[in-house]
Design a protein around this motif. Structure first.
Motif, PDB file in Angstrom:
ATOM      1  N   ILE A 154       0.823  -1.219   0.000  1.00 19.18           N
ATOM      2  CA  ILE A 154       0.000   0.000   0.000  1.00 19.18           C
ATOM      3  C   ILE A 154       0.853   1.264   0.000  1.00 19.18           C
ATOM      4  N   GLN A 155       1.946   1.239   0.741  1.00 21.66           N
ATOM      5  CA  GLN A 155       2.804   2.419   0.851  1.00 21.66           C
ATOM      6  C   GLN A 155       3.360   2.797  -0.516  1.00 21.66           C
ATOM      7  N   GLY A 156       3.216   4.062  -0.879  1.00 20.40           N
ATOM      8  CA  GLY A 156       3.700   4.554  -2.172  1.00 20.40           C
ATOM      9  C   GLY A 156       2.669   4.517  -3.274  1.00 20.40           C
ATOM     10  N   ARG A 168      -6.604  12.920  -6.324  1.00 17.74           N
ATOM     11  CA  ARG A 168      -5.774  11.737  -6.103  1.00 17.74           C
ATOM     12  C   ARG A 168      -5.201  11.739  -4.692  1.00 17.74           C
ATOM     13  N   LEU A 169      -4.974  10.554  -4.191  1.00 18.33           N
ATOM     14  CA  LEU A 169      -4.415  10.372  -2.857  1.00 18.33           C
ATOM     15  C   LEU A 169      -3.193   9.481  -2.974  1.00 18.33           C
ATOM     16  N   LYS A 170      -2.054   9.979  -2.508  1.00 23.45           N
ATOM     17  CA  LYS A 170      -0.817   9.195  -2.520  1.00 23.45           C
ATOM     18  C   LYS A 170      -0.452   8.837  -1.080  1.00 23.45           C
ATOM     19  N   VAL A 171      -0.294   7.535  -0.824  1.00 24.87           N
ATOM     20  CA  VAL A 171       0.056   7.057   0.510  1.00 24.87           C
ATOM     21  C   VAL A 171       1.561   7.194   0.687  1.00 24.87           C
ATOM     22  N   LEU A 172       1.964   8.060   1.598  1.00 25.25           N
ATOM     23  CA  LEU A 172       3.388   8.297   1.829  1.00 25.25           C
ATOM     24  C   LEU A 172       3.977   7.309   2.823  1.00 25.25           C
ATOM     25  N   PHE A 173       3.179   6.925   3.830  1.00 29.23           N
ATOM     26  CA  PHE A 173       3.715   6.098   4.916  1.00 29.23           C
ATOM     27  C   PHE A 173       2.565   5.374   5.596  1.00 29.23           C
ATOM     28  N   VAL A 174       2.765   4.081   5.898  1.00 26.50           N
ATOM     29  CA  VAL A 174       1.820   3.303   6.692  1.00 26.50           C
ATOM     30  C   VAL A 174       2.521   2.933   7.996  1.00 26.50           C
TER      31      VAL A 174
END
Length: 393
Positions: free
Chosen positions: A115-117, A127-133
């Motif tokens: 998921i990360q990235g 848009r949504l960008k996952v930077l860190f989980v």
């Protein structure tokens, strides 16, 4: 000879309001917040809160997102849905967790890596960008129909043994513990948030709960349109003890969260057909959410207990118990039961009828037992949730 007891209700139809039961904080527990001199607070209840205690339940109207998707944005309503079906490696990991009923540390790390990235399109076109989980706060929850505890002997750990959160709550106060200690007080300036009369509407950086249903025909997650929640009169501070399942120092053992009071003007949403092909992302800094009870879950609970007892009695070869269980009347689910739950209830009813029609020598037939255990499992809500830092653009 089976006796069918029916219950009258409004027929479920697409776009019709869905009735869900939610548990809210009780008004009689609320006091003025002495620490901040503004707002409301409920004093901490130590020895761990027990599900159903110090709450009041209300049946609320909700929109079923499986019938009527929401088009408003994450920043406006506080939540959105994202598509995960196009990530086959992630889906393989999720399928394995669903089958095992447990989340291992290795699998949690693998899921975070998938998921990360990643970048996801939101329903409002952004848009949504996952930077860190985050590693902490990645948990698996499970609950049976009507909030039934299906694993009463399971010990709560960092990842497992968590029931569905039956109280409407918000996960984190941006001004409170542990964010205050972790980020040296800069969290309110770093993350976009709406906290009482204070807000940061300029930052594109969000602290989110990323919530994935592995299966949820019962106890689906419900989320509020936060524009319909009056934070001054309905949002209440609470310090949640975490020493039972998280290893934290003394300064951060109380997690500052939000509880909420009910108001009929609140608007609620849930998705009764959602599976791991989609996930919710919602503002972990205050979005009201909680496990909902659907029409038909009280019937589903009775069937769950009955089939479970029947499987046990057959395995032990107890004819009198078997006969007593089969003599009980069967219940018809309410007509406004959502389709996925209705199908699962009907499957259990068919298995009980099949057992009645079978002779004693057929009770040990392995396929019936396996199908019964699978039908029981389908009535258990299983979900994963994790904390993520993301940017919306």
């Amino acid at each position: 000879n089976l006796r069918i007891m029916t219950q009258q209700a409004v027929t479920h139809s697409p776009n019709a309001p869905l009735h869900i039961k939610l548990a809210f904080a009780r008004r009689e527990d609320v006091v003025s917040d002495a620490a901040t001199k503004t707002g409301l607070r409920i004093p901490t209840r130590f020895a761990a809160d027990r599900p159903g205690e110090s709450t009041e339940s209300h049946w609320c109207q909700a929109i079923d997102l499986s019938d009527q998707p929401i088009s408003a944005g994450l920043s406006e309503v506080g939540f959105a849905q994202i598509e995960l079906a196009g990530l086959p490696d992630l889906q393989a990991e999720l399928s394995a967790v669903r089958a095992a009923g447990k989340l291992s540390a290795a699998t949690a790390k693998a899921i975070r890596g998938h998921i990360q990235g990643q970048t996801f399109r939101l329903t409002d076109g952004r848009r949504l960008k996952v930077l860190f989980v985050a590693p902490e706060g990645f948990i698996m929850r499970s609950a049976g129909p009507n909030g039934l505890d299906v694993a009463p002997d399971e010990t709560m750990t960092e990842h497992n043994g968590h029931r569905a959160a039956d109280r409407v709550h918000g996960d984190q106060n941006v001004y409170g513990t542990p964010l205050k200690q972790m980020l040296k007080g800069i969290a309110p300036w770093l993350f976009r948030h709406q906290t009482g009369q204070r807000a940061n509407r300029f930052s594109p950086v969000h602290l989110l709960n990323l919530w994935i249903p592995l299966q949820q025909s019962t106890q689906p997650l419900a989320l509020a349109d936060r524009r319909t929640v009056d934070s001054a009169t309905q949002q209440v501070r609470y310090a949640l003890p975490t020493d039972g399942f998280l290893e934290r120092d003394a300064q951060t053992q109380l997690n500052d969260i939000w509880l909420f009071l009910h108001d009929p003007k609140q608007h609620w949403y849930c998705d009764t057909a959602m599976d791991s092909g989609k996930a919710y992302v919602f503002d972990t800094l205050g979005e009201p959410h909680g496990a909902a009870t659907l029409p038909g879950e009280s019937v589903a609970e009775k069937y769950y207990r009955r089939l479970q007892a029947l499987v046990h009695a057959i395995a032990l070869g107890r004819p009198s118990e078997i006969g007593s269980i089969l003599d009980e009347p069967l219940l018809e689910e309410p007509a406004n039961t959502p389709p996925t739950l209705r199908s699962n209830i009907q499957a259990i009813r068919s298995l009980i009828m099949e057992a009645e029609q079978s002779g004693p020598d057929e009770f040990a037939e392995k396929d019936w037992k396996a199908r019964s255990e699978a039908a029981l499992d389908r009535l258990v809500r299983k979900s994963l949730e994790m904390r993520a830092v993301a940017v919306v653009f």
